[in-house]
Scaffold this active site. Structure first.
Site, short mmCIF file in Angstrom:
data_model
loop_
_atom_site.label_atom_id
_atom_site.label_comp_id
_atom_site.label_asym_id
_atom_site.label_seq_id
_atom_site.Cartn_x
_atom_site.Cartn_y
_atom_site.Cartn_z
N ILE A 166 49.38 17.18 -80.27
CA ILE A 166 49.01 18.44 -80.90
C ILE A 166 48.85 18.26 -82.40
O ILE A 166 47.89 18.75 -83.01
CB ILE A 166 50.05 19.53 -80.58
CG1 ILE A 166 50.09 19.78 -79.07
CG2 ILE A 166 49.75 20.81 -81.34
CD1 ILE A 166 51.26 20.61 -78.61
N ASP A 185 56.16 11.73 -90.26
CA ASP A 185 56.48 11.20 -88.94
C ASP A 185 57.02 9.79 -89.15
O ASP A 185 56.30 8.92 -89.65
CB ASP A 185 55.24 11.17 -88.04
CG ASP A 185 55.58 10.81 -86.60
OD1 ASP A 185 56.34 9.84 -86.38
OD2 ASP A 185 55.07 11.48 -85.68
N ALA A 245 56.06 24.13 -81.56
CA ALA A 245 56.55 22.98 -80.80
C ALA A 245 57.69 23.41 -79.88
O ALA A 245 57.44 23.85 -78.76
CB ALA A 245 56.99 21.87 -81.77
N ARG A 246 58.91 23.30 -80.34
CA ARG A 246 60.09 23.76 -79.60
C ARG A 246 61.03 24.41 -80.58
O ARG A 246 61.22 23.94 -81.71
CB ARG A 246 60.80 22.58 -78.90
CG ARG A 246 60.02 22.02 -77.71
CD ARG A 246 60.01 23.00 -76.54
NE ARG A 246 59.33 22.45 -75.37
CZ ARG A 246 58.06 22.64 -75.08
NH1 ARG A 246 57.29 23.36 -75.90
NH2 ARG A 246 57.53 22.13 -73.98
N ASP A 269 56.04 30.85 -82.55
CA ASP A 269 55.63 31.03 -81.16
C ASP A 269 56.73 30.54 -80.22
O ASP A 269 56.69 30.83 -79.03
CB ASP A 269 54.33 30.27 -80.89
CG ASP A 269 53.77 30.58 -79.50
OD1 ASP A 269 53.58 31.78 -79.20
OD2 ASP A 269 53.53 29.64 -78.72
N GLU A 274 65.26 30.93 -76.30
CA GLU A 274 63.98 31.50 -75.90
C GLU A 274 64.10 32.08 -74.50
O GLU A 274 64.45 31.35 -73.58
CB GLU A 274 62.90 30.41 -75.94
CG GLU A 274 61.49 30.95 -75.78
CD GLU A 274 60.44 29.87 -75.93
OE1 GLU A 274 59.61 29.98 -76.85
OE2 GLU A 274 60.47 28.91 -75.12
N HIS A 293 55.54 32.58 -76.95
CA HIS A 293 55.24 31.27 -76.37
C HIS A 293 53.88 31.28 -75.65
O HIS A 293 53.77 30.92 -74.48
CB HIS A 293 56.34 30.86 -75.39
CG HIS A 293 56.42 29.37 -75.18
ND1 HIS A 293 57.60 28.68 -75.13
CD2 HIS A 293 55.45 28.43 -75.00
CE1 HIS A 293 57.37 27.39 -74.92
NE2 HIS A 293 56.05 27.21 -74.85
N LEU A 294 52.85 31.67 -76.40
CA LEU A 294 51.53 31.75 -75.79
C LEU A 294 50.51 30.81 -76.42
O LEU A 294 49.33 30.84 -76.06
CB LEU A 294 51.00 33.19 -75.82
CG LEU A 294 50.95 33.97 -77.15
CD1 LEU A 294 49.83 33.51 -78.04
CD2 LEU A 294 50.81 35.45 -76.86
#
Length: 335
Positions: A166, A185, A245-246, A269, A274, A293-294
């Protein structure tokens, strides 16, 4: 005509029609012998066990039960697993790779709508759209042609945390725009970052110098709550954190405290937990924009997942290399 290989769907029966609409299902059935009315939601089902014993290919997706050693033992002819969803980490168990199975995932298909969502949010928050909408709603007037200081998308620095599928797709989508893009990263060195067309920065420097920070790292032990009070305090005044992401990548308590003064904002999101408890301050803070979460594949976008599997199946049976084959050596640090 040569006999077609036997395949078995292993996923949620509820989602199969959305992932495999008739045109895509026809492509699948032209390649393999598969019964769309027999779906393995439980590998212990006797009807499933009979097919599993002869199946060469599993067509998996959301809701697939875990494929453990017992399932592999019950499928001696199995040679490929084609997954119409993102990561296979929640589905696979030890033994997959020792069996020499070919595994493919539609993670790249699911990455696109998340990257598109993120790009849309970046462009909108750069224009301060959400706050401006509320100001206009409250005041019911504005001055025509008034230049709003402090907003705009020209030359903003976008900081991307994580060069996942992503994250990399977002980098591609950002290229036509006049942004400066930085990446944090630990697995991407400066040379690879330069190849991607971005600068490479340690996380603290990226947080300190970015106007918008977008999180795309995998949820693994080393990234748990990687963005906490220290990192949030580094963000410049007016900066925005986007998380698609999470939720576990961000310390929720620290985020709430960082957001309360209104110095920074967030587009979320995903959250931790969650869904959020109904009394979470994140629902009421004016500088938070929450969505349920869409960002990932929704509605007609899920067809793309099935299409990726159909294309991979055609490649597999034609003896061509798979485009989306999973490399197990990097799976531990993948999303």
């Amino acid at each position: 005509m040569p006999e077609r290989p036997l395949a078995l769907f292993a996923m949620s029966a509820e989602t199969l029609p959305s992932v495999y609409p008739s045109a895509v299902l026809d492509r699948i059935r032209a390649c393999v012998d598969v019964d769309p009315d027999l779906i393995a939601e439980d590998f212990r089902d006797p009807r499933v066990r009979r097919v599993l014993a002869e199946a060469e290919i599993l067509l998996t997706g959301w809701g697939c039960p875990r494929i453990d050693a017992a399932v592999l033992d019950a499928a001696p002819r199995l040679r490929a697993v084609l997954h119409a969803a993102g990561s296979v980490k929640g589905t696979m168990a030890p033994g997959w790779w020792e069996r020499g199975l070919v595994v493919s995932s539609a993670a790249a298909a699911n990455a696109l709508p998340v990257a598109e969502y993120t790009l849309g949010m970046i462009l909108l928050v750069g224009k301060d759209l959400f706050a401006s909408r509320e100001h206009y709603r409250a005041r019911r007037t504005f001055t025509v042609a008034e230049i709003q200081p402090g907003i705009g998308n020209f030359g903003r620095r976008i900081g991307i945390v994580g060069a996942s599928k992503i994250g990399r797709r977002l980098i591609e989508l950002l290229r036509p725009h006049d942004f400066e893009v930085a990446l944090s990263d630990p697995h991407v060195d400066r040379d690879e970052a330069a190849t991607l067309g971005v600068s490479s920065l340690p996380l603290h420097e990226l947080m300190r110098t970015s106007d918008i920070v977008s999180v795309h790292a995998p949820a693994i032990p080393t990234t748990h709550r990687m963005i906490g009070a220290r990192e949030l305090a580094l963000m410049p005044d007016g900066a925005v954190l986007i998380n698609t992401a999470r939720g576990s990548l961000v310390n929720t308590d620290a985020l709430v405290e960082a957001l309360r003064p209104g110095r920074v904002s967030a587009i979320l999101d995903v959250t931790d937990p969650e869904p959020l408890p109904s009394d979470s301050p994140l629902f009421d803070l004016p500088n938070v924009f929450l969505t349920p979460h869409l960002a990932g594949s929704q509605g007609n976008e899920v067809r793309r997942l099935g299409l990726y599997v159909a294309e991979e199946l055609e490649r597999l049976l034609a003896g061509r290399p798979l485009v989306h084959q999973v490399d197990h050596t990097g799976l531990e640090r993948a999303a």
